[in-house]
Scaffold this motif. Structure first.
Motif, PDB file in Angstrom:
ATOM      1  N   GLU A 139      31.879  22.109  18.459  1.00  0.00           N
ATOM      2  CA  GLU A 139      33.051  22.893  18.077  1.00  0.00           C
ATOM      3  C   GLU A 139      33.288  23.966  19.126  1.00  0.00           C
ATOM      4  OE1 GLU A 139      33.291  24.379  14.010  1.00  0.00           O
ATOM      5  OE2 GLU A 139      31.728  22.957  13.429  1.00  0.00           O
ATOM      6  N   LEU A 140      34.547  24.323  19.308  1.00  0.00           N
ATOM      7  CA  LEU A 140      34.907  25.407  20.220  1.00  0.00           C
ATOM      8  C   LEU A 140      36.116  26.122  19.655  1.00  0.00           C
ATOM      9  CD1 LEU A 140      34.418  26.873  22.927  1.00  0.00           C
ATOM     10  CD2 LEU A 140      36.031  25.274  23.969  1.00  0.00           C
ATOM     11  N   ARG A 141      35.991  27.434  19.546  1.00  0.00           N
ATOM     12  CA  ARG A 141      37.100  28.245  19.044  1.00  0.00           C
ATOM     13  C   ARG A 141      37.322  29.430  19.982  1.00  0.00           C
ATOM     14  NH1 ARG A 141      40.445  29.068  15.032  1.00  0.00           N
ATOM     15  NH2 ARG A 141      40.950  31.144  14.296  1.00  0.00           N
ATOM     16  N   ARG A 142      38.552  29.600  20.437  1.00  0.00           N
ATOM     17  CA  ARG A 142      38.871  30.762  21.262  1.00  0.00           C
ATOM     18  C   ARG A 142      39.277  31.904  20.336  1.00  0.00           C
ATOM     19  NH1 ARG A 142      42.052  29.532  26.549  1.00  0.00           N
ATOM     20  NH2 ARG A 142      43.955  29.455  25.291  1.00  0.00           N
ATOM     21  N   LEU A 143      38.489  32.952  20.380  1.00  0.00           N
ATOM     22  CA  LEU A 143      38.705  34.075  19.472  1.00  0.00           C
ATOM     23  C   LEU A 143      39.778  35.033  19.974  1.00  0.00           C
ATOM     24  CD1 LEU A 143      34.978  34.871  18.595  1.00  0.00           C
ATOM     25  CD2 LEU A 143      36.602  33.484  17.298  1.00  0.00           C
ATOM     26  N   ASN A 144      39.838  35.223  21.272  1.00  0.00           N
ATOM     27  CA  ASN A 144      40.885  36.097  21.781  1.00  0.00           C
ATOM     28  C   ASN A 144      41.091  35.886  23.269  1.00  0.00           C
ATOM     29  OD1 ASN A 144      38.547  37.788  22.723  1.00  0.00           O
ATOM     30  ND2 ASN A 144      40.213  39.180  23.264  1.00  0.00           N
ATOM     31  N   VAL A 145      42.261  36.299  23.714  1.00  0.00           N
ATOM     32  CA  VAL A 145      42.614  36.375  25.124  1.00  0.00           C
ATOM     33  C   VAL A 145      43.044  37.824  25.341  1.00  0.00           C
ATOM     34  CG1 VAL A 145      44.185  35.582  26.938  1.00  0.00           C
ATOM     35  CG2 VAL A 145      43.417  33.984  25.165  1.00  0.00           C
ATOM     36  N   GLU A 146      42.367  38.514  26.247  1.00  0.00           N
ATOM     37  CA  GLU A 146      42.713  39.924  26.438  1.00  0.00           C
ATOM     38  C   GLU A 146      44.172  40.060  26.869  1.00  0.00           C
ATOM     39  OE1 GLU A 146      39.941  41.709  29.175  1.00  0.00           O
ATOM     40  OE2 GLU A 146      38.382  41.869  27.647  1.00  0.00           O
ATOM     41  N   PRO A 147      44.879  41.081  26.370  1.00  0.00           N
ATOM     42  CA  PRO A 147      44.428  42.194  25.525  1.00  0.00           C
ATOM     43  C   PRO A 147      44.671  41.971  24.036  1.00  0.00           C
ATOM     44  CG  PRO A 147      46.635  42.667  26.281  1.00  0.00           C
ATOM     45  CD  PRO A 147      46.285  41.287  26.808  1.00  0.00           C
ATOM     46  N   PHE A 148      44.896  40.724  23.632  1.00  0.00           N
ATOM     47  CA  PHE A 148      45.251  40.441  22.242  1.00  0.00           C
ATOM     48  C   PHE A 148      44.025  40.456  21.335  1.00  0.00           C
ATOM     49  CE2 PHE A 148      48.464  38.002  24.775  1.00  0.00           C
ATOM     50  CZ  PHE A 148      49.517  38.857  24.516  1.00  0.00           C
ATOM     51  N   ARG A 149      44.272  40.686  20.031  1.00  0.00           N
ATOM     52  CA  ARG A 149      43.206  40.738  19.047  1.00  0.00           C
ATOM     53  C   ARG A 149      43.176  39.453  18.214  1.00  0.00           C
ATOM     54  NH1 ARG A 149      45.034  46.010  15.930  1.00  0.00           N
ATOM     55  NH2 ARG A 149      46.889  44.672  15.895  1.00  0.00           N
ATOM     56  N   ALA A 179      39.491  21.727  20.441  1.00  0.00           N
ATOM     57  CA  ALA A 179      39.265  23.161  20.282  1.00  0.00           C
ATOM     58  C   ALA A 179      40.342  23.800  19.411  1.00  0.00           C
ATOM     59  CB  ALA A 179      39.228  23.841  21.648  1.00  0.00           C
ATOM     60  N   THR A 180      39.989  24.935  18.808  1.00  0.00           N
ATOM     61  CA  THR A 180      40.928  25.705  17.993  1.00  0.00           C
ATOM     62  C   THR A 180      41.009  27.122  18.545  1.00  0.00           C
ATOM     63  OG1 THR A 180      39.251  26.519  16.439  1.00  0.00           O
ATOM     64  CG2 THR A 180      40.234  24.370  15.963  1.00  0.00           C
ATOM     65  N   GLY A 181      41.943  27.885  17.980  1.00  0.00           N
ATOM     66  CA  GLY A 181      41.973  29.302  18.312  1.00  0.00           C
ATOM     67  C   GLY A 181      43.167  29.737  19.124  1.00  0.00           C
ATOM     68  N   MET A 182      43.029  30.907  19.736  1.00  0.00           N
ATOM     69  CA  MET A 182      44.166  31.602  20.319  1.00  0.00           C
ATOM     70  C   MET A 182      44.763  30.874  21.513  1.00  0.00           C
ATOM     71  SD  MET A 182      44.546  35.587  21.554  1.00  0.00           S
ATOM     72  CE  MET A 182      44.347  36.226  19.879  1.00  0.00           C
ATOM     73  N   LEU A 183      46.043  30.559  21.361  1.00  0.00           N
ATOM     74  CA  LEU A 183      46.843  29.984  22.440  1.00  0.00           C
ATOM     75  C   LEU A 183      48.112  30.820  22.536  1.00  0.00           C
ATOM     76  CD1 LEU A 183      47.149  27.592  24.491  1.00  0.00           C
ATOM     77  CD2 LEU A 183      48.511  26.459  22.725  1.00  0.00           C
TER      78      LEU A 183
END
Length: 301
Positions: free
Chosen positions: A199-209, A50-54
């Motif tokens: 595919e899996l992408r984390r777009l956001n984790v609240e409260p971040f943009r 997976a990719t995206g917000m960490l």
């Protein structure tokens, strides 16, 4: 006497756009090395594929991590219908193949709508949950399967982004503990087939943009120029919805030593506490207006 861990005292939250191929732990260690940070940790793992917000908490920001685990998350997922795998994603071996029926967008939207709200999920065997002290993924790798109790999760919103047979792309906002691999499998069953995540992408984790994410290469370039701290969010950025209590004088001193402070004009609940030099820590206000310390921040001011 314990030895003090080597590294730099740097405090803040880095919203890393994790690349594929890195485990969350590997990503944290890479960021810690780039910052030469004394302490680092993440607020919720992403699978290696997976990719995206960490969100990575450095220094005293790590004291906020436990409170950020409850945050809702948004994902973009691509599910390949017609084949399921042992892991529920591209890293496993194909264990089932089924035909994909002719499907229209209206039919798919109706199926997805059935998953909105509170649903029950059976955690996958390839997960970090434990059974009698053993991580499930370790048992799965040994060829064992054990019963798992369903868990309640909440799907706040789910929508079709694209459908090109046999690949379904969807966006989902969900509560903590939601397994997107399992969700994709359950959606496929509702549609009369099987699936795995491609595919899996984390777009956001609240409260971040989403726009606040930064890639490893960008962090490395900033570190080369000695400017990596510019990429950091404040230590309490993940708790932006918490009220702020400002203290001064004796009240600030008392809180800084972990003592309760009375007569606080804030509603009951968790708060961020600031003093004359910045963030003092996290606290909780009781119904009788008593502020109790929950985490003290050791940030040089």
């Amino acid at each position: 006497m314990s030895r003090r861990r080597k590294g730099r005292d740097v405090h803040g939250v880095l919203l890393l756009d994790k690349p594929a191929g890195y485990s969350s732990s590997q990503a944290v260690q890479k960021v810690r090395w780039l910052y030469q940070a004394r302490k680092a940790g993440h607020t919720g793992s992403l699978d290696p594929f997976a990719t995206g917000m960490l969100p990575i908490c450095l220094g005293e920001a790590s004291k906020t991590a436990a409170f950020m685990l409850e945050a809702s998350k948004t994902y973009l997922a691509r599910a390949a219908l017609g084949q399921s795998t042992t892991t529920g994603d591209i890293e496993g071996e194909i264990d089932e193949q089924l035909p994909v029926p002719p499907l229209g967008l209206d039919e798919i939207r109706a199926a997805l709508a059935r998953f909105e709200g509170t649903i029950e999920q059976i955690p996958p065997m390839y997960s970090a949950l434990k059974h009698e002290g053993q991580p499930l993924y370790r048992l799965a790798r040994a060829g064992k399967e054990v019963p798992r109790e369903p868990r309640s999760v909440t799907i706040h919103a789910i929508e079709v982004v694209d459908w090109e047979t046999p690949v379904l792309t969807f966006r989902v906002t969900c509560s903590k503990g939601t397994y997107i691999r399992t969700l994709a499998e359950d959606i496929a069953r509702t549609l009369g087939s099987c699936a795995h995540l491609g595919e899996l992408r984390r777009l956001n984790v609240e409260p971040f943009r989403e726009s606040d994410m930064i890639g490893l290469d960008e962090v490395a370039a900033l570190a080369e120029a000695g400017r990596q701290d510019e990429a950091l969010q404040p230590p309490d950025a993940g708790l932006a919805d918490w009220p702020v209590v400002a203290l001064e004088g004796l009240a600030e001193e008392r809180f800084g030593h972990g003592n309760p402070v009375d007569g606080v004009s804030a509603p009951p609940g968790l708060v961020r506490v600031y003093g004359s030099g910045g963030l003092l820590g996290l606290g909780e206000v009781t119904a009788d207006k008593l502020l109790k310390a929950k985490r003290l921040m050791n940030i040089a001011r």
